[in-house]
Every structure is written in structure tokens, then in C-alpha cells.
Design a protein around this motif. Structure first.
Motif, PDB file in Angstrom:
ATOM      1  N   ALA A 172       0.813  -1.223   0.000  1.00  0.00           N
ATOM      2  CA  ALA A 172       0.000   0.000   0.000  1.00  0.00           C
ATOM      3  C   ALA A 172       0.842   1.267   0.000  1.00  0.00           C
ATOM      4  CB  ALA A 172      -0.959  -0.006   1.194  1.00  0.00           C
ATOM      5  N   ASN A 173       1.867   1.325   0.846  1.00  0.00           N
ATOM      6  CA  ASN A 173       2.667   2.544   0.973  1.00  0.00           C
ATOM      7  C   ASN A 173       3.909   2.561   0.091  1.00  0.00           C
ATOM      8  OD1 ASN A 173       1.198   4.171   2.914  1.00  0.00           O
ATOM      9  ND2 ASN A 173       1.613   2.510   4.363  1.00  0.00           N
ATOM     10  N   ALA A 174       4.069   1.546  -0.752  1.00  0.00           N
ATOM     11  CA  ALA A 174       5.243   1.501  -1.630  1.00  0.00           C
ATOM     12  C   ALA A 174       5.109   2.442  -2.820  1.00  0.00           C
ATOM     13  CB  ALA A 174       5.483   0.076  -2.120  1.00  0.00           C
ATOM     14  N   ASP A 175       3.882   2.809  -3.191  1.00  0.00           N
ATOM     15  CA  ASP A 175       3.586   3.736  -4.281  1.00  0.00           C
ATOM     16  C   ASP A 175       3.981   3.201  -5.657  1.00  0.00           C
ATOM     17  OD1 ASP A 175       2.138   6.094  -4.482  1.00  0.00           O
ATOM     18  OD2 ASP A 175       3.915   7.236  -5.034  1.00  0.00           O
ATOM     19  N   SER A 176       4.253   1.906  -5.755  1.00  0.00           N
ATOM     20  CA  SER A 176       4.577   1.297  -7.046  1.00  0.00           C
ATOM     21  C   SER A 176       3.293   0.920  -7.775  1.00  0.00           C
ATOM     22  CB  SER A 176       5.424   0.037  -6.837  1.00  0.00           C
ATOM     23  OG  SER A 176       6.606   0.322  -6.139  1.00  0.00           O
ATOM     24  N   ALA A 177       3.411   0.733  -9.090  1.00  0.00           N
ATOM     25  CA  ALA A 177       2.283   0.216  -9.855  1.00  0.00           C
ATOM     26  C   ALA A 177       1.981  -1.208  -9.392  1.00  0.00           C
ATOM     27  CB  ALA A 177       2.607   0.228 -11.346  1.00  0.00           C
ATOM     28  N   VAL A 178       0.715  -1.581  -9.443  1.00  0.00           N
ATOM     29  CA  VAL A 178       0.299  -2.908  -8.993  1.00  0.00           C
ATOM     30  C   VAL A 178      -0.580  -3.536 -10.060  1.00  0.00           C
ATOM     31  CG1 VAL A 178      -0.914  -4.227  -7.208  1.00  0.00           C
ATOM     32  CG2 VAL A 178       0.376  -2.181  -6.578  1.00  0.00           C
ATOM     33  N   LEU A 179      -0.375  -4.811 -10.295  1.00  0.00           N
ATOM     34  CA  LEU A 179      -1.212  -5.569 -11.221  1.00  0.00           C
ATOM     35  C   LEU A 179      -1.991  -6.601 -10.417  1.00  0.00           C
ATOM     36  CD1 LEU A 179      -2.000  -6.162 -14.183  1.00  0.00           C
ATOM     37  CD2 LEU A 179      -0.134  -7.830 -14.239  1.00  0.00           C
ATOM     38  N   ASP A 245      -4.830  13.087 -10.283  1.00  0.00           N
ATOM     39  CA  ASP A 245      -3.552  13.608  -9.792  1.00  0.00           C
ATOM     40  C   ASP A 245      -3.537  13.649  -8.262  1.00  0.00           C
ATOM     41  OD1 ASP A 245      -0.985  14.720 -10.069  1.00  0.00           O
ATOM     42  OD2 ASP A 245      -1.764  16.755  -9.900  1.00  0.00           O
ATOM     43  N   GLY A 246      -2.515  13.080  -7.673  1.00  0.00           N
ATOM     44  CA  GLY A 246      -2.423  13.017  -6.229  1.00  0.00           C
ATOM     45  C   GLY A 246      -3.112  11.813  -5.626  1.00  0.00           C
ATOM     46  N   GLY A 247      -3.746  10.999  -6.476  1.00  0.00           N
ATOM     47  CA  GLY A 247      -4.469   9.829  -5.991  1.00  0.00           C
ATOM     48  C   GLY A 247      -4.139   8.587  -6.794  1.00  0.00           C
ATOM     49  N   SER A 248      -5.152   7.750  -6.977  1.00  0.00           N
ATOM     50  CA  SER A 248      -4.953   6.465  -7.659  1.00  0.00           C
ATOM     51  C   SER A 248      -5.930   6.333  -8.816  1.00  0.00           C
ATOM     52  CB  SER A 248      -5.162   5.296  -6.688  1.00  0.00           C
ATOM     53  OG  SER A 248      -4.343   5.420  -5.550  1.00  0.00           O
ATOM     54  N   LEU A 249      -5.465   5.731  -9.915  1.00  0.00           N
ATOM     55  CA  LEU A 249      -6.299   5.443 -11.072  1.00  0.00           C
ATOM     56  C   LEU A 249      -6.349   3.940 -11.265  1.00  0.00           C
ATOM     57  CD1 LEU A 249      -7.950   6.301 -13.545  1.00  0.00           C
ATOM     58  CD2 LEU A 249      -5.805   6.550 -14.811  1.00  0.00           C
ATOM     59  N   VAL A 287       0.208  10.156 -10.319  1.00  0.00           N
ATOM     60  CA  VAL A 287      -0.881   9.184 -10.218  1.00  0.00           C
ATOM     61  C   VAL A 287      -0.308   7.788  -9.999  1.00  0.00           C
ATOM     62  CG1 VAL A 287      -2.841   8.136 -11.417  1.00  0.00           C
ATOM     63  CG2 VAL A 287      -2.365  10.558 -11.728  1.00  0.00           C
ATOM     64  N   ARG A 288      -0.905   7.077  -9.071  1.00  0.00           N
ATOM     65  CA  ARG A 288      -0.547   5.674  -8.910  1.00  0.00           C
ATOM     66  C   ARG A 288      -1.521   4.851  -9.742  1.00  0.00           C
ATOM     67  NH1 ARG A 288       0.020   2.093  -3.347  1.00  0.00           N
ATOM     68  NH2 ARG A 288       1.366   0.515  -4.267  1.00  0.00           N
ATOM     69  N   VAL A 289      -0.995   4.067 -10.655  1.00  0.00           N
ATOM     70  CA  VAL A 289      -1.827   3.232 -11.512  1.00  0.00           C
ATOM     71  C   VAL A 289      -1.913   1.821 -10.930  1.00  0.00           C
ATOM     72  CG1 VAL A 289      -2.069   2.170 -13.792  1.00  0.00           C
ATOM     73  CG2 VAL A 289      -1.340   4.554 -13.590  1.00  0.00           C
TER      74      VAL A 289
END
Length: 461
Positions: A172-179, A245-249, A287-289
Motif C-alpha cells: 500500500a505505501n510503496a507507491d509502485s504500480a500494482v497488477l 492527480d495526487g491519488g490512484s487510477l 498518479v498511482r496506476v
């Protein structure tokens, strides 16, 4: 043998197609115009047939008419979005494909096929406008997400799924893209929202977009935004990347996204900048995707429906959600949860579920996963009149499975154990992205033993 003239047959066929079709000769005179096109444009077929394009549609010009442009260039225009106002004052949004008609190397005309996406486009724009109005409120802490889920909303007694929940808390706090990988109905969005709400972006916007069932041009404009003049009727409008922007998509069913659009998504992931359609300027976005697919990612890559470079970029961290048929520990838990939900919704007082119902649920394959189980319980709760759910309250197709199982009798122990073994190995391989060493650790068996079982049981890695 039919005596219907060929031209009448062709005309009947073209008029039965659910797209508007407009054909002109090499001088721009209309030679075919079907009823669907007439309905879109707010005119009658007779008002257009036999007339020049610019005479029938005075709002168009030689430069803005795709039919006339194709006649001039002899080059097709594929999947071109277009917005125009018809004679009734209605704005029509279409995606057009216009191609030249060439016979013996001579240009004899052009034909345009247009799909009306006005309703979808209007709804999409309303969502974008709503998101744009909500976003400033979110930054000021004045708005809360509707239908938001956190990690506590994921109910499970299944060891594999509990391990996935633990992974959610770590990533959650890593801010990396996740699949996120899982079959339809497994509850992927619960995990996606849990990542967002457990992260440092929880106060920022969370925006979800399903990538399926939208044409490429429309999906592109929704994601990246548009610039006035980029196509007929286009206006300056931010896309979802700017609004998030500033959140998650969250991009759901990413494997349905066209490959060319996947390439543009990859550039945003790499550079963190977006360019609206038709704009020269780029905009920086933070943006975190989080993406989700409902098929094996390696199968998607091998079958050419997902770009390998995008997969490897998103695969920084993967979550594999096991299907319900592999989560026997969860069937009773989820059934009880849904019974409580529908007791409240339907003002019922069901307190018990017959053992035969659970026996059937464990035998069933659940192709629709948790979503199907929820709908099954909803059906049963509607049918129930007393305090107990029984097989007779279930949907008819499940009752038939019960009768079929009773006819067949008990499955041999050897084959049942082999099926369970295959299921556990596949689940371990899926969760470890086909890494045999890691899968062996999960299964607590030697690597060589796992390799032997994979070969002996004909399991495809």
C-alpha cells in the motif's frame, strides 16, 4: 432461386446494419444513405440521397467532411471521433471509419461507417465533469468516497487469500504500480480500493475506469483528455489521469485495452506526463496506476493482447486473487455474510442454511465466483419464507446440479485427491507468477518434487 435484384438485396442488407452508412460517388454526391444514418442526423433519407454532402449538411466544409477528405487523399480514415449538431439541435458523437472505393485503380467513391456513441460519450463526460468538481473538495477534505472498501471489508478464512491481504498491507505505501490478477467476480476492486485507502494517497481521488466495451478513440479521450479543435466538436477537457492527480487510477480489464493505447499508457507510467488529444503541451501528473486483468498475464502476453513491456512495467508487484472454487474455507463465511445483508435489505429473518446447501456449494464450480455466490444467495433469500434456506430456494440450474450429482454418486478418492493436488499446485504457481522455487516454498515441498508433479500431472507452467 431468388429473383430479387442484387442491388435491392445489398440495400436491404445495409439498411439492416446497426451503424449509419453514408456512401458518395467520386464527386461527393450521395448514392447510399441508410435509415440509421438518417435517425442520427435528424433528417429523412430522401433529404440526403442524391445530394452533395455539403448541400445536405451545410454545417460541414470541405475541410471538416471526412468523406470529402478521403475523396481528395484516397487514404482511409480509421476510427475518427466526430461530434456534430444535427438539424434537431442534438449533439451526436460518433466514431467513424471512412474508406475510399477504388475499382481498377480508379477512385469511384467513398463510404463512411459511423457508430453512435452519443449516450456513452455523454455519460463519460458527465462523470469527468463530476470528478473535476469533486477533486478540489477531496483536496480540502470535504468529500468522502462512495462505496469505498478497506482491507477489513475483505472477508476470508482461506490461507491463500489471507496471504494476499498481508501483501496488500505491505504494498500500500510503496507507491509502485500494482497488477491485480483474478477471474471475473473474485472481488479485485476490493483489493484495489484497499491499497488506495491504506496508502498515503487515501485523501486523494480514487478513480476507476473499465477498459472493456469502449472504442479506442473514446477510451483515449477519457483517459488523456481532449483539446478544442482536435476533432470536430472537441472541447478542452481534462482526462482521468489529470483528475486522479495526487491519488490512484484503477484500470480494470486492462487486457481489453487496444495495444496502441497500451503503448501510450506505458509512456505515462515511465515519464509521469500526459498529453491531451490534439495538444502539443504535456502535463505532469502524480498518479498511482493500479491495473486489473481477468486472465493469466503470461497468456495475455503470449496471445498478443497485452504488450510485454507494459506487463513487465506493471508487474513490479502482482496480486493473484484465487477463484472461489479454490477457497472452500470461504463459502460458509461468505454465505452467512450475504444472508445477513439480504435479511436487512428484504426484511427477512433467515437464521439457518441447510447442510445440503453447503454440500452443493462445495460441489459447484462457481464460474462467476463471489459475485455469483452473492446473486445466488439473493435469489434464495427472495424465495425463502421461513427461517431456513434450503436447496429448493436456490436457482433452478443449481438444483439440477444437485440432482445430477445424486445420480452420479461419490467421486473416487484417488481422482478427488488428484484434482485437489492439481488445484493447489496451480494456485501456488499463479500466486508466484510461475516461479517454481517460490511455489515449492508455499507448498512446503522440495523443488524437485514439485517439478516432478508438474510434469507427471501435465500442468502447464
Amino acid at each position: 432461386m431468388s429473383t430479387i435484384p442484387t442491388n435491392q438485396m445489398i440495400s436491404a442488407i445495409l439498411n439492416s446494419i446497426d451503424e449509419s452508412i453514408h456512401a458518395v460517388d467520386n464527386n461527393g454526391m450521395t448514392i447510399f444513405y441508410n435509415q440509421v444514418a438518417a435517425d442520427h442526423d435528424g433528417v429523412s433519407v430522401d433529404e440526403v440521397l442524391g445530394k452533395h454532402v455539403l448541400e445536405a449538411f451545410p454545417s460541414l466544409t470541405k475541410e471538416t467532411s471526412t468523406l470529402l477528405k478521403v475523396l481528395e487523399t484516397r487514404q482511409p480514415i480509421i476510427q475518427q471521433p466526430q461530434r456534430f449538431e444535427n438539424i434537431k439541435g442534438q449533439f451526436i458523437d460518433t466514431v467513424n471509419t471512412t474508406i475510399p472505393i477504388i475499382l481498377d485503380n480508379n477512385l469511384i467513391g467513398a463510404v463512411e461507417i459511423a457508430k453512435d456513441y452519443s449516450t456513452i460519450k455523454t455519460l463519460g463526460e458527465k462523470v469527468l465533469d463530476l470528478q473535476a468538481r469533486i477533486k478540489p473538495q477531496i483536496k480540502q477534505g470535504k468529500s468522502k468516497q462512495v462505496h469505498s472498501y478497506t482491507i477489513t471489508d475483505i472477508l476470508t478464512n482461506d490461507p491463500a487469500l489471507m496471504a494476499v491481504k498481508s501483501q496488500v498491507e505491505k504494498v500500500a505505501n510503496a507507491d509502485s504500480a500494482v497488477l491485480v490478477v483474478g477471474e471475473t467476480g473474485t472481488g479485485k476492486e476490493l483489493f484495489v480500493q484497499s491499497i488506495h485507502h491504506s496508502s498515503g494517497r487515501s485523501e486523494g481521488p480514487f478513480i476507476a475506469q473499465n477498459c472493456a466495451a469502449l472504442p479506442e478513440s473514446l477510451l483515449e479521450s477519457i483517459l488523456f483528455g481532449t483539446t478544442k479543435g482536435s476533432y470536430t466538436g472537441a472541447i478542452d477537457r481534462p482526462g482521468l489521469f489529470e483528475l486522479a492527480d495526487g491519488g490512484s487510477l484503477f484500470l480494470d480489464e486492462l487486457n481489453s485495452m487496444p495495444l496502441e493505447l497500451q503503448a501510450k499508457l506505458l509512456r505515462v507510467l515511465e515519464d509521469g506526463v500526459v498529453r491531451r488529444i490534439g495538444d502539443q503541451k504535456t502535463r505532469k501528473v502524480n498518479v498511482r496506476v493500479i491495473a486489473a486483468i481477468n486472465e493469466s498475464p503470461l497468456d495475455c502476453v503470449q496471445n498478443g493482447i497485452m504488450r510485454p513491456d507494459l506487463y513487465y512495467r506493471l508487474n513490479v508487484f502482482s496480486l493473484f486473487i484465487p477463484p472461489l472454487r479454490e477457497r472452500n474455507f470461504d463459502i460458509e463465511l461468505l454465505t452467512s455474510h450475504f444472508v445477513e445483508q439480504f435479511n436487512e435489505r428484504f426484511s427477512k429473518h433467515v437464521r439457518n442454511v441447510e447442510h445440503t446447501v453447503f454440500e452443493l456449494f462445495h460441489q459447484y464450480n462457481w464460474p462467476g465466483n463471489v459475485r455469483e455466490l452473492k446473486h445466488t444467495i439473493e435469489h434464495a433469500m427472495i424465495m425463502a419464507e421461513g427461517h431456513t434456506l434450503s436447496v429448493k430456494h436456490l436457482p433452478v440450474q443449481l438444483q439440477h446440479i444437485k440432482k445430477s450429482t445424486e445420480t452420479k454418486g461419490i467421486q473416487p478418492l484417488r481422482s478427488a485427491m488428484q484434482e485437489m493436488e492439481i488445484s493447489l499446485i496451480k494456485q501456488a504457481l499463479l500466486q508466484t507468477n510461475s516461479n517454481i522455487q517460490q511455489a515449492a516454498v508455499l507448498l512446503e515441498i522440495p523443488r524437485q518434487t514439485l517439478q516432478y508433479k508438474i510434469k507427471n500431472l501435465n500442468i502447464i507452467v
